[in-house]
Structures are given as structure tokens and as C-alpha cells.
Write a protein that holds these residues in place. Structure first.
Motif, PDB file in Angstrom:
ATOM      1  N   VAL A 132      24.313 -26.982  60.054  1.00 42.81           N
ATOM      2  CA  VAL A 132      23.420 -27.931  60.716  1.00 42.81           C
ATOM      3  C   VAL A 132      22.576 -28.723  59.721  1.00 42.81           C
ATOM      4  N   ILE A 133      22.163 -28.085  58.654  1.00 38.35           N
ATOM      5  CA  ILE A 133      21.182 -28.658  57.737  1.00 38.35           C
ATOM      6  C   ILE A 133      21.715 -29.917  57.044  1.00 38.35           C
ATOM      7  N   THR A 134      20.843 -30.899  56.872  1.00 42.36           N
ATOM      8  CA  THR A 134      21.210 -32.101  56.131  1.00 42.36           C
ATOM      9  C   THR A 134      21.159 -31.822  54.626  1.00 42.36           C
ATOM     10  N   ASP A 135      21.821 -32.659  53.855  1.00 42.33           N
ATOM     11  CA  ASP A 135      21.825 -32.465  52.405  1.00 42.33           C
ATOM     12  C   ASP A 135      20.417 -32.517  51.801  1.00 42.33           C
ATOM     13  N   PRO A 136      19.576 -33.515  52.156  1.00 42.39           N
ATOM     14  CA  PRO A 136      18.218 -33.528  51.585  1.00 42.39           C
ATOM     15  C   PRO A 136      17.415 -32.274  51.944  1.00 42.39           C
ATOM     16  N   ASP A 137      17.555 -31.793  53.177  1.00 38.71           N
ATOM     17  CA  ASP A 137      16.812 -30.598  53.569  1.00 38.71           C
ATOM     18  C   ASP A 137      17.352 -29.348  52.877  1.00 38.71           C
ATOM     19  N   HIS A 138      18.635 -29.339  52.576  1.00 37.79           N
ATOM     20  CA  HIS A 138      19.189 -28.200  51.847  1.00 37.79           C
ATOM     21  C   HIS A 138      18.555 -28.105  50.457  1.00 37.79           C
ATOM     22  N   VAL A 139      18.366 -29.249  49.813  1.00 40.40           N
ATOM     23  CA  VAL A 139      17.704 -29.275  48.503  1.00 40.40           C
ATOM     24  C   VAL A 139      16.251 -28.816  48.628  1.00 40.40           C
ATOM     25  N   ARG A 140      15.556 -29.293  49.646  1.00 39.87           N
ATOM     26  CA  ARG A 140      14.155 -28.885  49.843  1.00 39.87           C
ATOM     27  C   ARG A 140      14.042 -27.383  50.057  1.00 39.87           C
ATOM     28  N   LEU A 141      14.921 -26.846  50.878  1.00 37.54           N
ATOM     29  CA  LEU A 141      14.871 -25.413  51.155  1.00 37.54           C
ATOM     30  C   LEU A 141      15.160 -24.611  49.893  1.00 37.54           C
ATOM     31  N   ARG A 142      16.127 -25.058  49.124  1.00 38.39           N
ATOM     32  CA  ARG A 142      16.474 -24.362  47.885  1.00 38.39           C
ATOM     33  C   ARG A 142      15.299 -24.338  46.914  1.00 38.39           C
TER      34      ARG A 142
END
Length: 217
Positions: free
Chosen positions: A46-56
Motif C-alpha cells: 500500500v505504501i507510496t515510495d516517498p512514505d517508504h523512505v520516510r518510514l525507513r
């Protein structure tokens, strides 16, 4: 974007079917939130690419925000919050039980020098409610109200994917439609009946938003 094992398997099977089909119709995409091995929707799907970076990079954003706030003269306020503003305070038990919560948000760090590096807002009312096979966290009052689904991610973290409800809007827009509204958070337990949701690099204002959640009852 990182793909879950379930999604990789679906893509592999789809490719195999397309190769042997007489009329090679386009392969339909895997639906967002498709079930993983445990039968629950997987946040990786579900997660978008920008949000994946933020979460990481949540811890990097947390430390940078704290450093900036301390340099801005807010060290005593940070220290007074104890475990809430300790990047390493998370423990097992990250799942938020269904119910009503008192939630308050602290904005730590600032995206530009025109903003203050530390703002603590009064508590609002939040609710965790069932949502299909998952649960949904919704802030019930205030001018900026996060609303999103909570995805299990092991004993020490739950992943929040949602959007921001603004002003007098009655319902949230769908996650993934507006990057400025999308929100990603890491929910952690930090004490007895005390949780926090870390929202790294939000679209506006701060380096990280830290929401404390305490059951009302």
C-alpha cells in the motif's frame, strides 16, 4: 518500493499465465492491501515510495528534530517529556487496542528557520476502531485530523498509513491520491498504557510529529 512475498508470488504467477495464454491479455495489478501470509493486508503493498523512505528514516528525522529543538532552547521541555521523546524508548506491545484515547501532538524540529523548532499542542480525542481485518486510528477533533489504517509489523511496531482531514471536511481522501495529505507513522508502545505515533518528515512544518496516545478509560 519493497514488495512483500505475497505480492512477488502474485506477480510471478501472473507473468507465467501471460506467457502461456493464447490471447495475452494484460496482467491485472495486485490490489493494494492484498493479504499476506498471515491473512492480513500488508503495508508493503500500500505504501507510496516517498512514505517508504520516510518510514525507513524515522530515527534520523527524530534525532535531527531533537537536536534542532535543543539548539532552539527547548531542552528542558524535551527532557520533561521523558520516554515520549526518547528515540529508543519503544518496547513490544505496539498494537493499539480498540477504544478511545487522549492524543496530543508535539512538533519537533522545523523545516525552515521561519518556524519554531518545538510546539506542543493540547490533547484531542482519538479513536481506534475496527476497519475490515485491521483497525483505523482517527482523530475526532481539531483542525488537522489524521485518519488511517494500522498495519501489524511485528511486536514492536505498527505501521500507520493515512491522510490528513482538514478543517470541516467530513471524511478523509484516499491514501495515495495527494502526496501533501498522505501520512505515514510508526506506532510504538513506550509505557504502561502509553503509546506514541511517530510521523517522520510530514508535509508541513516539522521534522517529525510525535503523537502520544493514552486510553481515556
Amino acid at each position: 518500493m519493497t514488495l512483500s512475498p505475497a505480492r512477488l508470488l502474485a506477480l510471478f504467477l501472473c507473468a507465467g499465465l501471460a506467457a502461456c495464454a493464447h490471447n495475452q491479455a494484460p496482467c491485472p495489478p495486485v490490489a493494494p492491501g492484498s493479504a499476506g501470509a498471515d491473512g492480513l493486508p500488508d503495508w508493503h503493498d500500500v505504501i507510496t515510495d516517498p512514505d517508504h523512505v520516510r518510514l525507513r528514516d524515522w530515527r534520523k528525522a527524530f534525532v535531527a528534530g531533537l537536536d534542532q529543538a535543543r539548539q532552539g532552547g527547548h531542552g528542558a521541555e524535551i527532557d520533561a517529556e521523558g520516554r515520549l521523546l526518547d528515540p529508543d524508548a519503544g518496547t513490544d506491545g505496539a498494537t493499539l487496542p480498540v477504544g478511545h484515547y487522549r492524543c496530543r501532538t508535539i512538533k519537533v524540529g522545523a523545516k525552515d528557520t521561519a518556524r519554531t523548532s518545538y510546539i506542543a499542542y493540547p490533547a484531542h480525542h482519538c479513536q481506534v476502531r475496527p476497519s475490515d481485518k485491521l483497525t483505523r486510528l482517527v482523530e475526532l477533533d481539531g483542525l488537522q485530523k489524521p485518519s488511517g489504517r494500522l498495519y501489524p509489523d511485528g511486536p514492536s511496531r505498527t505501521v500507520f498509513l493515512g491522510t490528513m482531514i482538514l478543517g470541516d471536511e467530513q471524511k478523509p481522501i484516499a491514501y495515495g491520491r495527494d502526496a501533501d495529505r498522505d501520512m505515514v507513522g510508526a506506532v510504538q508502545r513506550i509505557g504502561d498504557k502509553q503509546w506514541r505515533m511517530l510521523i517522520p518528515d510530514p508535509a508541513w512544518e516539522s521534522k517529525i510529529d510525535v503523537m502520544e496516545l493514552v486510553p481515556e478509560n
